[in-house]
Design an enzyme around this catalytic site. Sequence first.
Site, short mmCIF file in Angstrom:
data_model
loop_
_atom_site.label_atom_id
_atom_site.label_comp_id
_atom_site.label_asym_id
_atom_site.label_seq_id
_atom_site.Cartn_x
_atom_site.Cartn_y
_atom_site.Cartn_z
N HIS A 140 62.21 -21.79 81.35
CA HIS A 140 62.31 -23.03 80.58
C HIS A 140 62.81 -24.22 81.39
CE1 HIS A 140 62.86 -25.60 77.11
NE2 HIS A 140 64.17 -25.66 77.29
N GLN B 192 66.66 -21.23 84.04
CA GLN B 192 67.03 -20.86 82.68
C GLN B 192 65.83 -20.32 81.91
OE1 GLN B 192 68.00 -23.82 79.37
NE2 GLN B 192 69.99 -22.88 79.74
N GLU C 143 65.59 -24.51 69.79
CA GLU C 143 66.91 -23.99 69.44
C GLU C 143 67.40 -24.58 68.12
OE1 GLU C 143 71.28 -23.92 71.64
OE2 GLU C 143 69.45 -23.62 72.81
N ARG D 103 72.29 -19.91 76.06
CA ARG D 103 70.93 -19.40 76.21
C ARG D 103 70.84 -18.18 77.13
NH1 ARG D 103 67.63 -25.16 76.55
NH2 ARG D 103 67.77 -25.61 74.31
N PHE E 46 74.21 -26.74 68.21
CA PHE E 46 73.40 -26.06 69.22
C PHE E 46 74.27 -25.02 69.91
CE2 PHE E 46 69.25 -27.89 71.05
CZ PHE E 46 68.69 -28.02 69.79
N HIS F 113 64.55 -19.64 78.13
CA HIS F 113 64.81 -19.99 76.74
C HIS F 113 64.55 -18.78 75.86
CE1 HIS F 113 64.75 -22.06 72.89
NE2 HIS F 113 65.20 -23.15 73.49
N LEU G 113 57.41 -23.53 73.30
CA LEU G 113 58.81 -23.52 72.87
C LEU G 113 58.94 -23.60 71.35
CD1 LEU G 113 61.88 -23.88 73.55
CD2 LEU G 113 61.43 -26.35 73.58
N ARG H 132 72.38 -24.23 81.45
CA ARG H 132 72.35 -25.50 80.72
C ARG H 132 72.54 -25.27 79.22
NH1 ARG H 132 68.63 -28.34 77.83
NH2 ARG H 132 66.84 -27.01 78.36
#
Length: 560
Positions: A338, A228, A243, A274, A115, A230, A240, A373
């Site tokens: 997000h 945040q 990721e 991100r 990730f 995304h 969504l 994050r």
Amino acid sequence: MIRHDVVVVGAGCAGMRAAIEAKRAGVDVAVVSKLHPTRSHSGAAEGGINAALGNATEDSPESHTFDTVKGSDYLGDQDAIAVMCHEAPGDIYELEHMGAIFTRGTDGRLAQRPFGAAGAPRTVYSADITGHVLIHVLYEQLLKHDVTVYEEFFATQLVVDGGRCAGVLAWDIVRGGLHAIEAKHTILATGGMGRMYYGTTNAYACTADGMSLAWRAGVPLKDMEFMQFHPTTLKSNGVLITEGCRGEGGYLRNADGERFMASPAPNAMELASRDVVSRAEWVEIAEGRGVDGCVLLDLTHLGAKKIKSRLPGSRELAIDYAGVDPIDEPIPVRPGAHYQMGGVDVDIWGETIVPGLFAAGEVACVSVHGANRLGGNSLMETITFGRRAGQAAAERAREEVDVHARIDRAAVRDEERRLEGILTSTEGERPWEIRDELARTMYDKAGVFRTESALLECREKVAELRERARRLRIDDKGTRFNTDLMSALELHSLLEGADCLVTGALARQESRGAHSRLDYTERDDERWMKHTLTWYDRGEVRLDYKPVTVTKYQPLVRSY
């Protein structure tokens, strides 16, 4: 009057994990949720949950800790981050023993995918429906432990008696009527507030409820300016696209077919953090290299077999909502709100400054995410700190046999009058009108990039909307299944959360993580290496600050 030792408000991963742990400790536990537990937004998490198991390559909790600190742009509290990263492997194994079916590699061990901004593949996953799997496993455990659930009860107010949280007042959505639910200890686990933005991955239920409850009860909200975005959400509805698509090798391309991440992040490319990827996408779109307001997520080179086995949910979403099959053509995506990195200010056990009140999950700010994050850390946070909050609340409940905080009848009558005033109002605007105006304003003025002038306009607009929301018209005058009433209550929470976010963002004159100021483009550790606190001051926002906990890692310039 309903009484329990521990009451958990919210039934997502953090709330259910807290309730399970508290019940294991032998105390009387109940969960209050405005949704059925398996409808909670935790079920929408797709890509995975982080733990340094070392099943793919060499890894360690210390490496996980460093990546998280660095990813937070050094605003995360390093003691809390170390707790999560070192306890994560044990929590993963416990989830598996509870019945979570994780994807496995050919060697039979739990598979781990890479990730963004992670130094090793450490994201454990169940295809691309990890949250869905976890929410159902935890609900099974909730039933197994015979935890009382007040389903479709909307928490409207925390009651503080003599400086101590005495429990919560909650409206019964199904049957109507207000209930006082008294508890020695209350745990907030109500999730985030992404619905204050027009383009968001968040469910309609993510409306800052718990943050508003705590704020009005005298607990500061911490680091609220850090929302945040995304990088990969669908334009049509904000759904969504995990990721995990990039973790499995997907590319981001512009209208010219170029992998544009080569410029801002030549080493990490699509797996930069991100905030970096979202900003890069926004630039491509703003400078005319986008495709109808989007960029393209290209999975075609992965092949049908891999997409069908590793990313079946993402493929289904793309087909259903974007009209494209990622086996054959790229998915149009763009940044969307997000995750709220800020929230209720708590310690590493989830405890707030108000005795008897805890918080865990996205509603809380421990802080393990700081200014940004890392993907896969949020699910881990819900499990680790949900468990810890449940454990701490139960231990306190057993020890404090002489606690006498009570919900006074007068508090119930006052809240009933407030709700009755909303129900009987015949003048003013409909809640959705103000909510839509708020969402457009926040997306345009307090989004991926920010400026002083835009934030000033945003703050003025939020103040105007808060004033207009004092007079709302509720067309449904009944008490049973009155979603109109719920919308009005959610609107007030969203407006309060937005006020905290924008006030903190305007004051923070630097760029750090998800807070990117075009007029203050550099990170300023000398002035701004500190947490923002937003306090409730007679209905208005009052700012204060507190230091970041640094135990080992001094701030470095991030590079990709």
